[in-house]
Design an enzyme around this catalytic site. Structure first.
Site, PDB file in Angstrom:
ATOM      1  CG  ASP A 163      -8.920   0.555  10.069  1.00 58.44           C
ATOM      2  OD1 ASP A 163      -9.574   0.993  11.016  1.00 58.44           O
ATOM      3  OD2 ASP A 163      -9.418  -0.140   9.173  1.00 58.44           O
TER       4      ASP A 163
ATOM      5  N   GLY B  41       0.769  -1.244   0.000  1.00 64.46           N
ATOM      6  CA  GLY B  41       0.000   0.000   0.000  1.00 64.46           C
ATOM      7  C   GLY B  41       0.797   1.288   0.000  1.00 64.46           C
TER       8      GLY B  41
ATOM      9  CG  ASP C 144      -5.373  -3.811  -2.396  1.00 63.54           C
ATOM     10  OD1 ASP C 144      -5.216  -3.391  -1.232  1.00 63.54           O
ATOM     11  OD2 ASP C 144      -5.427  -5.014  -2.670  1.00 63.54           O
TER      12      ASP C 144
ATOM     13  CG  PHE D 283     -12.359  -0.246   2.725  1.00 63.57           C
ATOM     14  CD1 PHE D 283     -11.561  -0.844   3.684  1.00 63.57           C
ATOM     15  CD2 PHE D 283     -12.084  -0.486   1.386  1.00 63.57           C
ATOM     16  CE1 PHE D 283     -10.499  -1.667   3.328  1.00 63.57           C
ATOM     17  CE2 PHE D 283     -11.019  -1.313   1.014  1.00 63.57           C
ATOM     18  CZ  PHE D 283     -10.237  -1.903   1.979  1.00 63.57           C
TER      19      PHE D 283
HETATM   20  P1  5GP Z   1      -4.709  -1.488  11.020  1.00 61.88           P
HETATM   21  O1  5GP Z   1      -3.813  -2.571  11.542  1.00 61.88           O
HETATM   22  O2  5GP Z   1      -4.266  -0.096  11.392  1.00 61.88           O
HETATM   23  O3  5GP Z   1      -6.152  -1.732  11.420  1.00 61.88           O
HETATM   24  O4  5GP Z   1      -4.761  -1.620   9.460  1.00 61.88           O
HETATM   25  C1  5GP Z   1      -3.737  -1.179   8.658  1.00 61.88           C
HETATM   26  C2  5GP Z   1      -3.741  -1.856   7.301  1.00 61.88           C
HETATM   27  O5  5GP Z   1      -5.068  -2.265   6.894  1.00 61.88           O
HETATM   28  C3  5GP Z   1      -3.288  -0.858   6.271  1.00 61.88           C
HETATM   29  O6  5GP Z   1      -1.882  -0.843   6.150  1.00 61.88           O
HETATM   30  C4  5GP Z   1      -4.013  -1.314   5.040  1.00 61.88           C
HETATM   31  O7  5GP Z   1      -3.267  -2.322   4.405  1.00 61.88           O
HETATM   32  C5  5GP Z   1      -5.298  -1.920   5.553  1.00 61.88           C
HETATM   33  N1  5GP Z   1      -6.395  -0.927   5.512  1.00 61.88           N
HETATM   34  C6  5GP Z   1      -6.966  -0.306   6.564  1.00 61.88           C
HETATM   35  N2  5GP Z   1      -7.933   0.548   6.180  1.00 61.88           N
HETATM   36  C7  5GP Z   1      -7.977   0.465   4.826  1.00 61.88           C
HETATM   37  C8  5GP Z   1      -8.786   1.115   3.825  1.00 61.88           C
HETATM   38  O8  5GP Z   1      -9.659   1.955   4.070  1.00 61.88           O
HETATM   39  N3  5GP Z   1      -8.537   0.765   2.520  1.00 61.88           N
HETATM   40  C9  5GP Z   1      -7.588  -0.153   2.172  1.00 61.88           C
HETATM   41  N4  5GP Z   1      -7.456  -0.435   0.867  1.00 61.88           N
HETATM   42  N5  5GP Z   1      -6.811  -0.789   3.083  1.00 61.88           N
HETATM   43  C10 5GP Z   1      -7.009  -0.469   4.401  1.00 61.88           C
END
Ligand code: 5GP
Length: 179
Positions: A103, A44, A159, A152
Site C-alpha cells: 500500500d 496475509g 482480512d 481496500f
Molecule cells: P503498507 O505499509 O504498504 O502501507 O501496508 C502494507 C500492509 O497493510 C499489508 O501487508 C497489509 O497487511 C495491510 N494492507 C494494506 N492494504 C490493505 C488492503 O487493501 N486490505 C487488507 N486486508 N490489508 C491491507
C-alpha cells in the site's frame, strides 16, 4: 460466501492461479544458481506463499515473520513492530520476501532494512498486489502479481478483523471501515 460486505471481485481465482504459475516459473528461472529462502509475512501472505512455493521448481526453504503496523485497521502508519521473528539465520542467504499487498510501501521498507542488516546475500520482493499510486517510498519490487486500484481489498489471505482470509479470490471490501 454470501456476505454483503464482500464487494466486487478485483482478481478472480483463475487469474490468481494463472499469474502465480507465471511468477513461479520466473522465480524458478532466476534462482537456478541459488535457490531462495522464502520469507512470508504473516498473516496475509500465507495463502499466496503456499501457492507460490508449489509453483517454484527449486528446493526452496521457508520461514515466516509476523509484523504489525501501528494505526487503524485499514491504514498503516509506517511504524512496524515484529510480533514473530524468523527462526533461521539469514547470513549469506538469498532471501525472497513474499508479501500480500503493498500500500504505502512503508512496511516493506522497514522489513527490507531490517533483513538486510542480518547479512543476507541478496533480498528481493515478490508482492501479490500493489495499490496503484499510493507508495510513499519506492518499494523496488522484483516480482508483482497485480497492480490494483487503491481500494481496500479482502480475500486470499487478506482480512478485516481476521475475517475473509479464506476467500479464494480478491474482492473489494464493501463493509464499514474503521474510523
Ligand atoms: P503498507 O505499509 O504498504 O502501507 O501496508 C502494507 C500492509 O497493510 C499489508 O501487508 C497489509 O497487511 C495491510 N494492507 C494494506 N492494504 C490493505 C488492503 O487493501 N486490505 C487488507 N486486508 N490489508 C491491507
Amino acid at each position: 460466501m454470501n456476505d454483503a460486505n464482500i464487494g466486487s471481485v478485483v482478481v478472480d481465482e483463475q487469474e490468481l492461479q494463472q499469474r502465480i504459475s507465471e511468477l513461479g516459473k520466473e522465480i524458478t528461472s532466476d534462482y537456478q544458481a541459488h535457490p531462495p529462502l522464502l520469507v512470508g509475512v504473516l498473516k496475509g501472505a500465507f495463502m499466496f506463499m503456499s501457492d507460490l512455493a508449489r509453483a517454484i521448481d527449486l528446493p526452496v526453504e521457508f520461514d515466516f515473520m509476523a509484523v504489525s503496523s501501528y494505526g487503524s485497521a485499514t491504514r498503516t502508519s509506517g511504524v512496524v513492530r515484529i510480533m514473530k521473528d524468523l527462526d533461521l539465520d539469514l547470513t549469506d542467504r538469498h532471501v525472497l520476501v513474499v508479501e500480500d499487498i503493498v500500500d504505502s510501501g512503508l512496511t516493506l521498507a522497514y522489513l527490507r532494512k531490517n533483513l538486510k542488516a542480518r547479512g543476507t546475500a541478496s533480498i528481493e520482493v515478490c508482492a501479490l498486489l500493489v495499490k496503484e499510486g499510493l507508495q510513499k517510498v519506492d518499494p523496488d519490487l522484483r516480482y508483482v502479481g497485480f497492480r490494483i486500484p487503491p481500494t481496500f481489498v479482502i480475500g486470499y489471505g487478506l482480512d478485516v478483523a481476521e475475517e475473509y482470509r479464506n476467500l479464494p479470490y480478491i474482492a473489494e471490501y464493501a463493509g464499514p471501515l474503521a474510523p
